[in-house]
Design a protein around this motif. Structure first.
Motif, PDB file in Angstrom:
ATOM      1  N   ASN A 214       0.828  -1.210   0.000  1.00 29.57           N
ATOM      2  CA  ASN A 214       0.000   0.000   0.000  1.00 29.57           C
ATOM      3  C   ASN A 214       0.858   1.254   0.000  1.00 29.57           C
ATOM      4  O   ASN A 214       0.586   2.227  -0.729  1.00 29.57           O
ATOM      5  CB  ASN A 214      -0.929  -0.012   1.221  1.00 29.57           C
ATOM      6  N   GLU A 215       1.927   1.254   0.804  1.00 28.01           N
ATOM      7  CA  GLU A 215       2.845   2.402   0.841  1.00 28.01           C
ATOM      8  C   GLU A 215       3.499   2.624  -0.519  1.00 28.01           C
ATOM      9  O   GLU A 215       3.625   3.765  -0.983  1.00 28.01           O
ATOM     10  CB  GLU A 215       3.920   2.174   1.900  1.00 28.01           C
ATOM     11  N   ILE A 218       0.881   4.112  -2.950  1.00 26.86           N
ATOM     12  CA  ILE A 218       0.634   5.534  -2.664  1.00 26.86           C
ATOM     13  C   ILE A 218       1.771   6.394  -3.201  1.00 26.86           C
ATOM     14  O   ILE A 218       1.542   7.440  -3.830  1.00 26.86           O
ATOM     15  CB  ILE A 218       0.452   5.758  -1.148  1.00 26.86           C
ATOM     16  N   ALA A 219       3.020   5.933  -2.973  1.00 26.75           N
ATOM     17  CA  ALA A 219       4.180   6.699  -3.434  1.00 26.75           C
ATOM     18  C   ALA A 219       4.241   6.756  -4.958  1.00 26.75           C
ATOM     19  O   ALA A 219       4.493   7.820  -5.543  1.00 26.75           O
ATOM     20  CB  ALA A 219       5.455   6.081  -2.867  1.00 26.75           C
ATOM     21  N   LEU A 223      -0.492   9.694  -4.381  1.00 24.62           N
ATOM     22  CA  LEU A 223      -1.772   9.926  -3.712  1.00 24.62           C
ATOM     23  C   LEU A 223      -1.586  10.646  -2.380  1.00 24.62           C
ATOM     24  O   LEU A 223      -0.568  10.489  -1.707  1.00 24.62           O
ATOM     25  CB  LEU A 223      -2.484   8.588  -3.456  1.00 24.62           C
ATOM     26  N   ASP A 224      -2.595  11.422  -2.013  1.00 29.00           N
ATOM     27  CA  ASP A 224      -2.602  12.081  -0.709  1.00 29.00           C
ATOM     28  C   ASP A 224      -3.413  11.282   0.307  1.00 29.00           C
ATOM     29  O   ASP A 224      -3.171  11.364   1.511  1.00 29.00           O
ATOM     30  CB  ASP A 224      -3.188  13.498  -0.828  1.00 29.00           C
ATOM     31  N   ASP A 225      -4.394  10.529  -0.185  1.00 29.05           N
ATOM     32  CA  ASP A 225      -5.271   9.768   0.701  1.00 29.05           C
ATOM     33  C   ASP A 225      -4.879   8.295   0.727  1.00 29.05           C
ATOM     34  O   ASP A 225      -4.226   7.792  -0.197  1.00 29.05           O
ATOM     35  CB  ASP A 225      -6.729   9.900   0.244  1.00 29.05           C
ATOM     36  N   ASP A 226      -5.308   7.603   1.772  1.00 31.57           N
ATOM     37  CA  ASP A 226      -5.051   6.173   1.903  1.00 31.57           C
ATOM     38  C   ASP A 226      -6.115   5.407   1.128  1.00 31.57           C
ATOM     39  O   ASP A 226      -7.302   5.439   1.489  1.00 31.57           O
ATOM     40  CB  ASP A 226      -5.091   5.777   3.381  1.00 31.57           C
ATOM     41  N   PRO A 227      -5.745   4.700   0.065  1.00 28.16           N
ATOM     42  CA  PRO A 227      -6.747   3.999  -0.746  1.00 28.16           C
ATOM     43  C   PRO A 227      -7.401   2.819  -0.036  1.00 28.16           C
ATOM     44  O   PRO A 227      -8.443   2.332  -0.480  1.00 28.16           O
ATOM     45  CB  PRO A 227      -5.938   3.520  -1.962  1.00 28.16           C
ATOM     46  N   THR A 228      -6.803   2.329   1.069  1.00 27.38           N
ATOM     47  CA  THR A 228      -7.384   1.166   1.739  1.00 27.38           C
ATOM     48  C   THR A 228      -8.672   1.508   2.482  1.00 27.38           C
ATOM     49  O   THR A 228      -9.347   0.597   2.990  1.00 27.38           O
ATOM     50  CB  THR A 228      -6.382   0.535   2.730  1.00 27.38           C
ATOM     51  N   THR A 263      -6.593   5.398 -11.237  1.00 34.20           N
ATOM     52  CA  THR A 263      -5.153   5.190 -11.100  1.00 34.20           C
ATOM     53  C   THR A 263      -4.817   3.704 -11.163  1.00 34.20           C
ATOM     54  O   THR A 263      -5.347   2.903 -10.396  1.00 34.20           O
ATOM     55  CB  THR A 263      -4.649   5.775  -9.762  1.00 34.20           C
ATOM     56  N   GLU A 265      -1.460   1.145 -11.208  1.00 36.31           N
ATOM     57  CA  GLU A 265      -0.015   1.066 -11.012  1.00 36.31           C
ATOM     58  C   GLU A 265       0.426  -0.380 -10.882  1.00 36.31           C
ATOM     59  O   GLU A 265      -0.270  -1.208 -10.294  1.00 36.31           O
ATOM     60  CB  GLU A 265       0.414   1.823  -9.746  1.00 36.31           C
TER      61      GLU A 265
END
Length: 535
Positions: A214-215, A218-219, A223-228, A263, A265
């Protein structure tokens, strides 16, 4: 044999069931999906319908209000969850899993029996073992035995005691971790020392990998928000974590494709990154392994390990073997990691049944037994299995303490200690505190931490539910002697007797910490009998 016993590995994340096939070998039965292991996950579709296994697991986050997993970690506690107006504790959820396993096993094997042996981690205490037994009863099963997972694993690899060997069993399951040292010799399998952590297992490695991926996502995505926080994303990531962990056991790196909104990735993760993220978990297992080995060597100075058995699906991670070799210098012997325990449970159950049938037939070649001994017929050899106490047991006393509000401080005096050989008997004394004593309340505690702690608040009370009071005492004076006898049988069932000599008053207590009473188990049995598995 005229009968059969199913062996069940009731796991935290996966369960399995085995029997003895027509060739006399232990065989794990495949489930409805053709898999040898079944996810220990239950989805309540309605008040009377449930789903167990892969389908329930694949929708665990999307249906999180109606789904339960990792229930084994709550075994022996009062933890409950509500589903369609009915409260289910660990016993009830486990009973549904057990019932589902046995129902299909009967169909798949053609063996019509309700007799089962259920495995438990070696470090399970009285509460967890009793809750496991109650789960079997609530499932409508005849629980003929509870066996520890390391003993079952040893039986699965053909340990019969024909030669003397000392084994170390490293058992890293999905939710629990155990270490066991045992000595195998002709006619005897003797557990010498155990240690473990019932809240440490492969699920913790999964959680670290989940966070790592997840980290990275996000990187990469900026992203600014936590997708989980999105259930669909979290469910997809959780599903991919387990496959990623398996892939990293055979490859140095792999990639995972993740989508959040628009998004998309492709996130790469290496085995080295995963091992770095989980290093502290591995270190915990090594610390416990060393502690178990030290305990065994205190009992038997000079003890050396001949074989190290790896057990549990999470033991297949390369870092486990590498760490045990590099830091403890051990050469390892792998078992059927996911299947060994269920197979061993089937061997245990049917070997016990074979011995009982031999005794019943009047075969003079089998030695008769005292009630405290557990013997089995493995092939043509009679084998006694000797266990150890998983956790210390003691009685609460008080000592003078000027700083205490009433001048006395309670403490637990352990008379039976973790890793003491079973069966055991302990005799000890206490005394009354005040003049005119006519009755005494007795409180029994089980160790609830890695090492003994005499503070009652740091232990779990296992006094019988109806209480334990020594009554009708003849107005005893202070410092009058009370005699205690603690007896623990080969399976860890404890009985405490308190006796006052001048009045001959006596009370005998069977020690078990059961969250559910017998009537609760019977009600749960009726509830589950009225439920059906969704097609």
């Amino acid at each position: 044999m005229t009968n059969q016993v199913f062996g069940i590995d009731l796991g935290t994340t996966y369960s399995a069931i085995a029997y003895i096939n027509d060739f006399g070998n232990a065989e794990v039965l495949r489930n409805r999906e053709g898999d040898e292991t079944t996810p220990s996950v239950v989805f309540f579709e309605s008040e009377t319908n449930f789903v167990v296994g892969k389908e329930a697991k694949n929708a665990i986050l999307v249906n999180q209000d109606a789904t339960v997993s990792l229930i084994k970690r709550h075994m022996g506690t009062a933890f409950t969850q509500q589903f369609f107006g009915t409260a289910f504790g660990p016993e009830g959820i486990s009973a549904i899993i057990l019932k589902d396993l046995v129902d299909y096993a009967k169909e798949a094997s053609g063996v019509d029996t309700d007799k089962v042996v259920i495995t438990v981690p070696a470090y399970f205490g009285l509460a967890e073992k009793e809750a496991t037994r109650q789960a079997g009863v609530a499932a409508g099963l005849d629980v003929v035995g509870i066996v520890t997972e390391p003993v079952a694993a040893a039986l699965s690899v053909g340990i019969t005691g024909e030669e003397t060997r000392t084994l170390f069993v490293y058992d890293l399951g999905g939710g629990t971790f155990d270490c066991t040292v045992m000595r195998v010799s002709p006619g005897v399998i003797e557990v010498i020392g155990i240690d473990g952590n019932r809240l440490l297992g492969g699920a913790d490695w999964d959680a670290r990998l989940f966070a790592l991926l997840n980290e990275k996502f996000i990187a990469q995505a900026g992203l600014d928000d936590d997708p989980t926080t999105d259930e669909d994303f979290a469910q997809d990531l959780m599903t991919k974590v387990e496959e990623t962990k398996k892939t990293l056991s055979s490859r140095e790196r792999t990639s995972v494709t993740l989508r959040f909104g628009d998004t998309l990735e492709k996130v790469e993760v290496t085995r080295a990154e995963f091992e770095e993220a989980t290093r502290t978990l591995v270190d915990q297992t090594l610390e416990i392994a060393r502690r178990a080995l030290d305990t065994a060597r205190e009992k038997q100075p000079g003890l050396e390990i001949d074989d190290v058995l790896l057990v549990g699906g999470s033991s297949r991670m390369p870092v486990i073997e590498k760490s045990l070799q590099n830091e403890l210098g051990w050469t390892l012997r792998k078992t059927e990691l996911d299947l060994a325990v269920a197979k061993g449970a089937a061997i245990y159950g049917n070997a016990g049944l074979a011995f009982a049938e031999t005794i019943a037939s009047g075969d003079s070649s089998a030695d008769d037994l005292g009630t405290d001994e557990k013997k089995f017929l493995l092939g043509t050899s009679t084998v006694e299995i000797r266990n150890v106490l998983s956790r210390s047991l003691g009685v609460q006393f008080v000592r003078r303490d000027p700083a205490a509000p009433n001048g006395w401080t309670p403490y637990v005096d352990f008379s039976a200690h973790g890793n003491d050989s079973l069966p055991l008997d302990a005799v000890f004394q206490g005394s009354t505190v005040s003049d005119g004593t006519t009755e005494l309340e007795i409180h029994i505690f089980e160790q609830n931490s890695p090492v003994e702690n005499e503070a009652p608040s740091e232990n779990r009370e296992v006094t019988p539910p109806e209480g334990a009071v020594l009554r009708n005492l003849p107005h005893l004076s202070a410092d009058s002697t009370i005699e205690f006898e603690l007896h623990i049988d080969a399976e860890g069932h404890a009985t405490l007797t308190a006796y006052e000599p001048t009045s001959a008053q006596r009370i005998e207590m069977h020690v078990s910490l059961a969250v559910l009473q017998d009537e609760d188990v019977q009600q749960l049995k009726q509830t589950i009998a009225g439920m059906t598995r969704s097609a």
